[in-house]
Design a protein around this motif. Sequence first.
Motif, PDB file in Angstrom:
ATOM      1  N   VAL A 236      28.759  -7.667   8.599  1.00  0.00           N
ATOM      2  CA  VAL A 236      27.313  -7.937   8.563  1.00  0.00           C
ATOM      3  C   VAL A 236      26.562  -6.687   8.102  1.00  0.00           C
ATOM      4  O   VAL A 236      25.698  -6.755   7.222  1.00  0.00           O
ATOM      5  CB  VAL A 236      26.809  -8.409   9.950  1.00  0.00           C
ATOM      6  N   LEU A 237      26.925  -5.535   8.664  1.00  0.00           N
ATOM      7  CA  LEU A 237      26.253  -4.291   8.284  1.00  0.00           C
ATOM      8  C   LEU A 237      26.531  -3.952   6.818  1.00  0.00           C
ATOM      9  O   LEU A 237      25.626  -3.548   6.087  1.00  0.00           O
ATOM     10  CB  LEU A 237      26.700  -3.129   9.183  1.00  0.00           C
ATOM     11  N   HIS A 238      27.777  -4.137   6.400  1.00  0.00           N
ATOM     12  CA  HIS A 238      28.157  -3.847   5.016  1.00  0.00           C
ATOM     13  C   HIS A 238      27.319  -4.702   4.061  1.00  0.00           C
ATOM     14  O   HIS A 238      26.735  -4.196   3.103  1.00  0.00           O
ATOM     15  CB  HIS A 238      29.653  -4.109   4.819  1.00  0.00           C
ATOM     16  N   ASP A 239      27.245  -6.002   4.348  1.00  0.00           N
ATOM     17  CA  ASP A 239      26.449  -6.918   3.525  1.00  0.00           C
ATOM     18  C   ASP A 239      24.984  -6.521   3.515  1.00  0.00           C
ATOM     19  O   ASP A 239      24.324  -6.550   2.474  1.00  0.00           O
ATOM     20  CB  ASP A 239      26.544  -8.350   4.078  1.00  0.00           C
ATOM     21  N   TYR A 240      24.479  -6.158   4.688  1.00  0.00           N
ATOM     22  CA  TYR A 240      23.061  -5.819   4.819  1.00  0.00           C
ATOM     23  C   TYR A 240      22.727  -4.589   3.979  1.00  0.00           C
ATOM     24  O   TYR A 240      21.749  -4.585   3.224  1.00  0.00           O
ATOM     25  CB  TYR A 240      22.734  -5.571   6.294  1.00  0.00           C
ATOM     26  N   LYS A 256      29.167   4.859  11.608  1.00  0.00           N
ATOM     27  CA  LYS A 256      27.962   5.543  12.104  1.00  0.00           C
ATOM     28  C   LYS A 256      26.876   4.519  12.430  1.00  0.00           C
ATOM     29  O   LYS A 256      26.204   4.599  13.450  1.00  0.00           O
ATOM     30  CB  LYS A 256      27.436   6.523  11.047  1.00  0.00           C
ATOM     31  N   CYS A 257      26.697   3.557  11.500  1.00  0.00           N
ATOM     32  CA  CYS A 257      25.662   2.538  11.710  1.00  0.00           C
ATOM     33  C   CYS A 257      25.976   1.691  12.950  1.00  0.00           C
ATOM     34  O   CYS A 257      25.082   1.328  13.716  1.00  0.00           O
ATOM     35  CB  CYS A 257      25.527   1.638  10.479  1.00  0.00           C
ATOM     36  N   LEU A 258      27.273   1.388  13.146  1.00  0.00           N
ATOM     37  CA  LEU A 258      27.676   0.620  14.326  1.00  0.00           C
ATOM     38  C   LEU A 258      27.325   1.381  15.606  1.00  0.00           C
ATOM     39  O   LEU A 258      27.070   0.764  16.650  1.00  0.00           O
ATOM     40  CB  LEU A 258      29.182   0.331  14.293  1.00  0.00           C
ATOM     41  N   THR A 265      21.073   7.266  21.555  1.00  0.00           N
ATOM     42  CA  THR A 265      20.680   8.204  20.491  1.00  0.00           C
ATOM     43  C   THR A 265      21.843   8.409  19.542  1.00  0.00           C
ATOM     44  O   THR A 265      22.999   8.294  19.955  1.00  0.00           O
ATOM     45  CB  THR A 265      20.302   9.590  21.070  1.00  0.00           C
ATOM     46  N   PRO A 266      21.638   8.736  18.275  1.00  0.00           N
ATOM     47  CA  PRO A 266      20.325   8.764  17.629  1.00  0.00           C
ATOM     48  C   PRO A 266      19.854   7.341  17.344  1.00  0.00           C
ATOM     49  O   PRO A 266      20.614   6.397  17.495  1.00  0.00           O
ATOM     50  CB  PRO A 266      20.623   9.513  16.328  1.00  0.00           C
ATOM     51  N   PHE A 277      18.773   4.078   8.105  1.00  0.00           N
ATOM     52  CA  PHE A 277      19.082   2.845   8.822  1.00  0.00           C
ATOM     53  C   PHE A 277      18.612   3.086  10.255  1.00  0.00           C
ATOM     54  O   PHE A 277      19.054   4.025  10.923  1.00  0.00           O
ATOM     55  CB  PHE A 277      20.591   2.574   8.774  1.00  0.00           C
ATOM     56  N   ARG A 278      17.652   2.256  10.717  1.00  0.00           N
ATOM     57  CA  ARG A 278      16.982   2.531  11.991  1.00  0.00           C
ATOM     58  C   ARG A 278      17.148   1.425  13.024  1.00  0.00           C
ATOM     59  O   ARG A 278      17.272   0.252  12.671  1.00  0.00           O
ATOM     60  CB  ARG A 278      15.462   2.642  11.761  1.00  0.00           C
TER      61      ARG A 278
END
Lengths: 287, 287
Positions: A236-240, A256-258, A265-266, A277-278
């Motif tokens: 899902v993150l890869h596609d996004y 990292k995003c996961l 944090t962060p 990516f927030r």
Amino acid sequence: VALLHALLDAGYHNLVLCHLNHALRGEASDADAEFVHALAKKHQLASEIQRVNLPEICRSSGESMELAARNARHHFFAQCAEKHGLDHVLLAHHANDQAETILFNLLRGSAGLKGMSFSQVHQIQRNQLTFLRPFLKVSREAIDLYIENHAIDFREDASNAAPIATRNRIRNEVMPLLNEIMGRDVAPAMARAEHISQLHEKALKSSISELHLIDPQGRIFLPKLKELSPTLQSIVLHDYLQKAGISNISQSLIEKCLGLLQHPTPSKINLPGNRFFRRKEKRLFIS
Amino acid sequence: VALLHALLDAGYHNLVLCHLNHALRGEASDADAEFVHALAKKHQLASEIQRVNLPEICRSSGESMELAARNARHHFFAQCAEKHGLDHVLLAHHANDQAETILFNLLRGSAGLKGMSFSQVHQIQRNQLTFLRPFLKVSREAIDLYIENHAIDFREDASNAAPIATRNRIRNEVMPLLNEIMGRDVAPAMARAEHISQLHEKALKSSISELHLIDPQGRIFLPKLKELSPTLQSIVLHDYLQKAGISNISQSLIEKCLGLLQHPTPSKINLPGNRFFRRKEKRLFIS
């Protein structure tokens, strides 16, 4: 030529024969163009014949021969379609072409198994064209038999001698070697594998969209994402990220995003191109 | 040998060197076994060396050489694991072995791209063993360099001369040809493609299970299935039939089964082996 006859046999007569002379084989290319012209005349069909100087285009644009040829073909088809008020382009790629494409894409490192599509919509300038490949599951052998049985006059396609050396070596050296080693034509097995792979890719995309992870503002809804397996979260993150135009997405970036899912944090991760990516208010998004 | 040294370097010392002599190369096979024995002694490790007469097993069981070799290895590893109270089997397959496997499986017509797994759990008789392949992403070239840099004494693995003619021809003829045509080692690109494909397969299975289509009695809940795209419906039905032990599931069988979703009649479809796929009280199931 076989496709034309099959189409005529099946009752299609609103056809335009389109031939783009790549000007790569000198006299042979010209003879191909003449052959197409005569063929159209014989069957009382319109024909469109154009000539592009592909080597010249490559020199001036710096494009690869493959890309320049593709662009030239698309441009040509769009012109023909507009002139004749048609919107379907029928191509005669067969199962053995498909096997070569699958192998070539695999060797280039494309994601998963990827061949040509039976049906594909291309937006070319202001024209929306549907490309169809009715022979994609038909072997070259069956086409040769059809030609022979119907005593159809034909010429070898000039594109078979196109200067795409890699493709030609796969066709002329690798595929025969594979067939010999396996003791049969490997093209059908490869086409089946690709078909299933593409079906599964489509199903994966479809099933991810069934999960309704994206809110109306286009952000990922975090509580829903958290319910998924880590593998699915990665996809899902890869596609996004990919849809947002981030290229070369590494596994370590995904990890990292996961991290935003698990840790307080962060709350943001650096992305290429000064983007982030927030995580904010139970949503994940790019800013 | 390289894997052993890498493991020792990394501080692993509770190791048993297991060597199954396939008795396929006569004296060379015996010398391999002696080499392993001496290697274990040098590093003060236990070793297990066994001999199986593979040609004899094939003759008597009718199994293919490939299957018989696999069964013999698994049986041997299970014995070793039980004797030494260990449950991990470390295998030295590398990235070039992986590329060969991917290509071989593709040519055989396996579904999608399939290579060897980095980690895999096998239930062998009463033993649950985890097979690990730490070198799966390491190229043969890097392993050769490691061997050279550490001046490690080694022998060519006898399995490289195993009588699996097809595999050997892929290794010795196809892979070098592909590398030459593409102008680089194609193994990493193939491994990446396979990795992504496997990840997507896993994600697809996981996302289908997230849809909670199966009721506690193991039947498909029809209203939920109806909400899905046709592609996804096909995959769900295919998986469902496959898990029920139906083999050779054709696309036309899937389409017949999909008919149960749309039409009031019939309410059952014939399956191979005198079984039926039925619709009853908003459920689909096999009887």
